[in-house]
Write a protein that holds these residues in place. Sequence first.
Motif, short mmCIF file in Angstrom:
data_model
loop_
_atom_site.label_atom_id
_atom_site.label_comp_id
_atom_site.label_asym_id
_atom_site.label_seq_id
_atom_site.Cartn_x
_atom_site.Cartn_y
_atom_site.Cartn_z
N UNK A 160 0.78 -1.42 0.11
CA UNK A 160 -0.09 0.10 0.03
C UNK A 160 0.90 1.31 0.02
N UNK A 161 1.99 1.34 0.63
CA UNK A 161 2.78 2.30 0.85
C UNK A 161 4.00 2.44 -0.31
N UNK A 162 4.11 1.26 -1.12
CA UNK A 162 4.86 1.19 -2.15
C UNK A 162 4.64 1.73 -3.45
N UNK A 163 3.39 1.69 -3.61
CA UNK A 163 2.78 1.78 -4.99
C UNK A 163 1.47 2.93 -5.14
N UNK A 164 1.38 3.94 -5.49
CA UNK A 164 0.51 4.80 -5.55
C UNK A 164 -0.86 4.44 -5.95
N UNK A 165 -0.90 3.18 -6.89
CA UNK A 165 -2.27 2.94 -7.31
C UNK A 165 -2.42 1.57 -7.02
N UNK A 166 -1.76 0.94 -5.57
CA UNK A 166 -2.05 -0.19 -5.24
C UNK A 166 -3.58 -0.72 -5.10
N UNK A 167 -3.91 -1.74 -5.72
CA UNK A 167 -5.21 -2.41 -5.91
C UNK A 167 -5.49 -3.41 -4.56
N UNK A 168 -5.92 -3.05 -3.41
CA UNK A 168 -6.11 -4.08 -2.40
C UNK A 168 -7.19 -5.16 -2.89
N UNK A 169 -8.07 -5.07 -3.37
CA UNK A 169 -9.26 -5.97 -3.81
C UNK A 169 -8.66 -6.65 -4.87
N UNK A 170 -7.87 -6.13 -5.95
CA UNK A 170 -7.42 -7.19 -6.74
C UNK A 170 -6.20 -8.24 -6.34
N UNK A 171 -5.49 -7.51 -5.35
CA UNK A 171 -4.52 -8.40 -4.73
C UNK A 171 -5.22 -9.52 -4.05
N UNK A 172 -5.94 -9.58 -2.97
CA UNK A 172 -6.62 -10.56 -2.56
C UNK A 172 -7.56 -11.40 -3.44
N UNK A 173 -8.10 -10.83 -4.53
CA UNK A 173 -8.76 -11.59 -5.54
C UNK A 173 -7.79 -12.74 -6.04
N UNK A 174 -6.67 -12.02 -6.62
CA UNK A 174 -5.70 -12.90 -7.15
C UNK A 174 -5.02 -13.96 -6.17
N UNK A 175 -4.88 -13.73 -4.96
CA UNK A 175 -4.47 -14.56 -3.97
C UNK A 175 -5.36 -15.78 -3.74
N UNK A 176 -6.72 -15.31 -3.76
CA UNK A 176 -7.77 -16.29 -3.60
C UNK A 176 -7.72 -17.27 -4.81
N UNK A 177 -7.44 -16.58 -5.92
CA UNK A 177 -7.55 -17.36 -7.36
C UNK A 177 -6.58 -18.28 -7.43
N UNK A 178 -5.25 -17.88 -6.74
CA UNK A 178 -4.04 -18.88 -6.79
C UNK A 178 -4.10 -19.68 -5.63
N UNK A 179 -5.15 -19.65 -4.61
CA UNK A 179 -5.19 -20.58 -3.51
C UNK A 179 -4.29 -20.49 -2.65
N UNK A 180 -3.63 -19.22 -2.48
CA UNK A 180 -2.61 -18.76 -1.40
C UNK A 180 -3.44 -18.74 0.19
N UNK A 181 -2.80 -19.43 0.98
CA UNK A 181 -3.25 -19.16 2.32
C UNK A 181 -3.02 -17.89 2.91
N UNK A 182 -3.98 -17.28 3.65
CA UNK A 182 -4.00 -15.95 4.03
C UNK A 182 -3.18 -15.56 5.11
N UNK A 183 -3.33 -16.49 6.04
CA UNK A 183 -2.74 -16.48 7.52
C UNK A 183 -1.51 -17.07 7.72
N UNK A 184 -0.93 -18.02 6.73
CA UNK A 184 0.48 -18.62 6.85
C UNK A 184 1.60 -17.73 6.48
N UNK A 185 2.71 -18.03 7.09
CA UNK A 185 3.76 -17.26 6.59
C UNK A 185 4.21 -17.65 5.46
N UNK A 186 4.97 -16.61 4.76
CA UNK A 186 5.55 -16.94 3.36
C UNK A 186 6.56 -18.06 3.48
#
Length: 288
Positions: free
Chosen positions: A101-127
Amino acid sequence: MEQTFSIKNLSKHYQDFSLQNINLSLPKGTILGLIGENGAGKSTIIKCLLNLIHRDNGEITIFDQTLEQNPKKIKDQIGVVFDECHFHGILNLKQINQIMKYSYTKWDEKRFFKLCWQFQLPEHKKIQTYSRGMQMKLSLACALSHHAKLLILDEPTSGLDPVTRNEILDLFLEFIQQEDNSIMLSTHITSDLDKIADYICCIHRGQVLFTDEKDQLLERCIKVKGPAYMLDELEMNSFIYVEKNAFHFTGMVKDIENWKRHYPDLIYEKPTLEEIMVDYTKKAQKNI
């Protein structure tokens, strides 16, 4: 045609490797595939393009400006994926979202989490608990979530299963539907470029072997096979590369119609991008 970036006479010298006078450009609204064997110089070109390493010579412009002139504005419009995930292993998706959010002026939070859901990335697990493939998906989700106009991708589908790779390639094609968007994709999986690339640039030992429109390249080049004794009748200089044994030869040539007209008894087969790359590379190695 308007260019997204232009590289002119780029050189970078190391003790055991050199980029030598690289000239390369990317037309807007297109996908450029950067191919070559490991160590050919693909990643070095990308790092020079992003100003991550100092270049010894040459000019680089992106969006008609240099990174030295306006680094923040230009980098804000570039999405980057390297062959390894560079996020700290103790972070999770929510924490990464806050950082971006603080790195890019046009960061799209909704798109980010939509893609993470699409890629089946676990939200609460550490990278650090993610597999290599999952980490690559995370990098792609970040690159596609701040409305970049240029994607620079270094082996983005490495380690992904075929289904996910096709899904990612579809996202790339969707990305360039906006005519101002462009992609440079470095990969050793040439079958990916068969599906999506508009242009191909082949690198070998720090030099450009060829840059061409993909469709024209595939139309011009053809594999030729025949009995070994016929090689004496053929012009050896017209081969990109040729190999033979006691009985047969196999080669790669251009000017398909001319060959078929003069040598109709030979066997002709359409080559893949990988076969074209390999034969150009063998030719370059032979001429060293």
